[in-house]
Design a protein around this motif. Structure first.
Motif, mmCIF file in Angstrom:
data_model
loop_
_atom_site.group_PDB
_atom_site.id
_atom_site.type_symbol
_atom_site.label_atom_id
_atom_site.label_comp_id
_atom_site.label_asym_id
_atom_site.label_seq_id
_atom_site.Cartn_x
_atom_site.Cartn_y
_atom_site.Cartn_z
ATOM 1 N N THR A 79 -4.536 3.034 -6.721
ATOM 2 C CA THR A 79 -5.281 1.925 -6.147
ATOM 3 C C THR A 79 -4.926 1.739 -4.681
ATOM 4 O OG1 THR A 79 -5.093 0.836 -8.291
ATOM 5 C CG2 THR A 79 -5.906 -0.483 -6.446
ATOM 6 N N VAL A 80 -5.956 1.739 -3.854
ATOM 7 C CA VAL A 80 -5.721 1.574 -2.421
ATOM 8 C C VAL A 80 -6.020 0.142 -2.006
ATOM 9 C CG1 VAL A 80 -6.348 2.350 -0.126
ATOM 10 C CG2 VAL A 80 -6.432 3.946 -2.057
ATOM 11 N N PHE A 81 -5.064 -0.491 -1.382
ATOM 12 C CA PHE A 81 -5.272 -1.839 -0.873
ATOM 13 C C PHE A 81 -5.547 -1.741 0.618
ATOM 14 C CE2 PHE A 81 -2.950 -2.334 -4.714
ATOM 15 C CZ PHE A 81 -3.358 -3.541 -5.250
ATOM 16 N N PRO A 82 -6.743 -2.136 1.019
ATOM 17 C CA PRO A 82 -7.077 -2.048 2.435
ATOM 18 C C PRO A 82 -6.132 -2.941 3.220
ATOM 19 C CG PRO A 82 -9.019 -2.524 1.096
ATOM 20 C CD PRO A 82 -7.819 -2.734 0.228
ATOM 21 N N ALA A 83 -5.333 -2.306 4.008
ATOM 22 C CA ALA A 83 -4.389 -3.070 4.815
ATOM 23 C C ALA A 83 -4.008 -2.214 6.010
ATOM 24 C CB ALA A 83 -3.157 -3.406 3.999
ATOM 25 N N VAL A 84 -3.509 -2.859 6.995
ATOM 26 C CA VAL A 84 -3.165 -2.118 8.200
ATOM 27 C C VAL A 84 -2.123 -1.043 7.939
ATOM 28 C CG1 VAL A 84 -2.438 -2.273 10.587
ATOM 29 C CG2 VAL A 84 -3.715 -4.145 9.543
ATOM 30 N N PRO A 85 -0.940 -1.441 7.506
ATOM 31 C CA PRO A 85 -0.054 -0.357 7.107
ATOM 32 C C PRO A 85 -0.554 0.047 5.733
ATOM 33 C CG PRO A 85 1.150 -2.406 7.567
ATOM 34 C CD PRO A 85 -0.293 -2.738 7.396
ATOM 35 N N ALA A 86 -0.989 1.254 5.577
ATOM 36 C CA ALA A 86 -1.545 1.698 4.308
ATOM 37 C C ALA A 86 -0.726 1.188 3.127
ATOM 38 C CB ALA A 86 -1.607 3.218 4.280
ATOM 39 N N HIS A 87 -1.440 0.795 2.082
ATOM 40 C CA HIS A 87 -0.765 0.273 0.896
ATOM 41 C C HIS A 87 -1.460 0.848 -0.331
ATOM 42 C CE1 HIS A 87 1.082 -3.355 -1.332
ATOM 43 N NE2 HIS A 87 0.637 -2.476 -2.212
ATOM 44 N N VAL A 88 -0.731 1.630 -1.079
ATOM 45 C CA VAL A 88 -1.303 2.260 -2.256
ATOM 46 C C VAL A 88 -0.403 2.004 -3.450
ATOM 47 C CG1 VAL A 88 -2.062 4.425 -3.270
ATOM 48 C CG2 VAL A 88 -2.260 4.063 -0.809
ATOM 49 N N GLU A 89 -1.021 1.735 -4.561
ATOM 50 C CA GLU A 89 -0.224 1.517 -5.760
ATOM 51 C C GLU A 89 -0.616 2.468 -6.873
ATOM 52 O OE1 GLU A 89 1.251 -3.134 -5.832
ATOM 53 O OE2 GLU A 89 -0.200 -2.402 -7.283
ATOM 54 N N TYR A 90 0.380 2.921 -7.570
ATOM 55 C CA TYR A 90 0.138 3.795 -8.707
ATOM 56 C C TYR A 90 0.517 3.042 -9.961
ATOM 57 C CZ TYR A 90 -0.348 7.519 -5.320
ATOM 58 O OH TYR A 90 -0.774 8.293 -4.271
ATOM 59 N N SER A 91 -0.301 3.189 -10.964
ATOM 60 C CA SER A 91 -0.014 2.484 -12.213
ATOM 61 C C SER A 91 -0.447 3.342 -13.390
ATOM 62 C CB SER A 91 -0.783 1.159 -12.247
ATOM 63 O OG SER A 91 -2.164 1.422 -12.076
#
Lengths: 124, 124
Positions: A79-91
């Motif tokens: 899951t990619v969270f649109p944010a300035v410093p890239a933020h990705v979560e794996y679940s």
DNA sequence: CTGTATCCATTGGGATACTG
DNA sequence: CAGTATCCCAATGGATACAG
């Protein structure tokens, strides 16, 4: 009749034949990191860096490859969270969650029999 | 306190750290054949050739290496029957038997979720 | 029958640097 | 932060032939 496999039409006793689903699963986890990644995701989604820190020793390249492999197998979600410093979560996906139990069984075995498989000879 | 590992003295949350016994077990089974061999030996001792036939596709060299690895880890025993045409039997040690259950769990998972991990896209 | 010896191709995986 | 790009090595494992 014995345990059957994919086709379910063999003469039996080919539980470990070329077509057994075990082969697929084994191909999936028969590497240094896959199961560890799943374990790391067991309780909560994790970010790339978090997983990397948790699995001491894994390099970004390898972790990335592992993550992709598991994602392709639908065991984890990215899951990619649109944010300035890239933020990705794996679940874990629901499917991935179902693998947790069997894997935990293996982990328990590992913890219980650690001493036995070391190459320390027993008192003989 | 969380699950602990080998030393049992970490700050916790390093279940997948470098020292976790999981690593050892994974090193042991994280290859194409180890678990299959154990499965093949599950019900009764088998001869080299029998195992080879059962694990379709394994070459003698690789099977031999796998067998030795497992023997060194004390999961299987190697018994030589003095006979003119060499006769050797491989069997699970008591320790090896304890691995059967967790491995069977994995196999069951494989059989139950075969369709899910294939790369066939779901009806989306 | 039970392995071992070679040869070889693939690849997993480690290190490091670098980019969006 | 989250990856990708290289480079490179070591090990797995496949094929085949051969030996005790």
């Amino acid at each position: 009749m014995t345990v059957m496999c994919r086709t379910g039409e063999h003469d039996a006793h080919d539980v470990y034949g070329r077509l057994c689903p075990c082969r697929d699963v084994l191909d999936l986890i028969a590497n240094k990191w896959s199961t560890l990644v799943i374990g790391a995701l067991e309780n909560e989604p994790q970010r790339f860096g978090a997983v990397q820190r948790r699995l001491e020793g894994v390099t970004p390249k390898v972790l990335s490859a592992t993550l992709k492999r598991l994602e392709a197998s639908r065991l984890i979600d990215r899951t990619v969270f649109p944010a300035v410093p890239a933020h990705v979560e794996y679940s874990l996906t629901p499917l991935g969650e179902t693998l947790v139990a069997p894997l935990a069984g293996l982990r328990r075995w590992a913890e219980e029999h650690l001493d036995d498989i070391g190459d320390q000879p027993d008192a003989d």
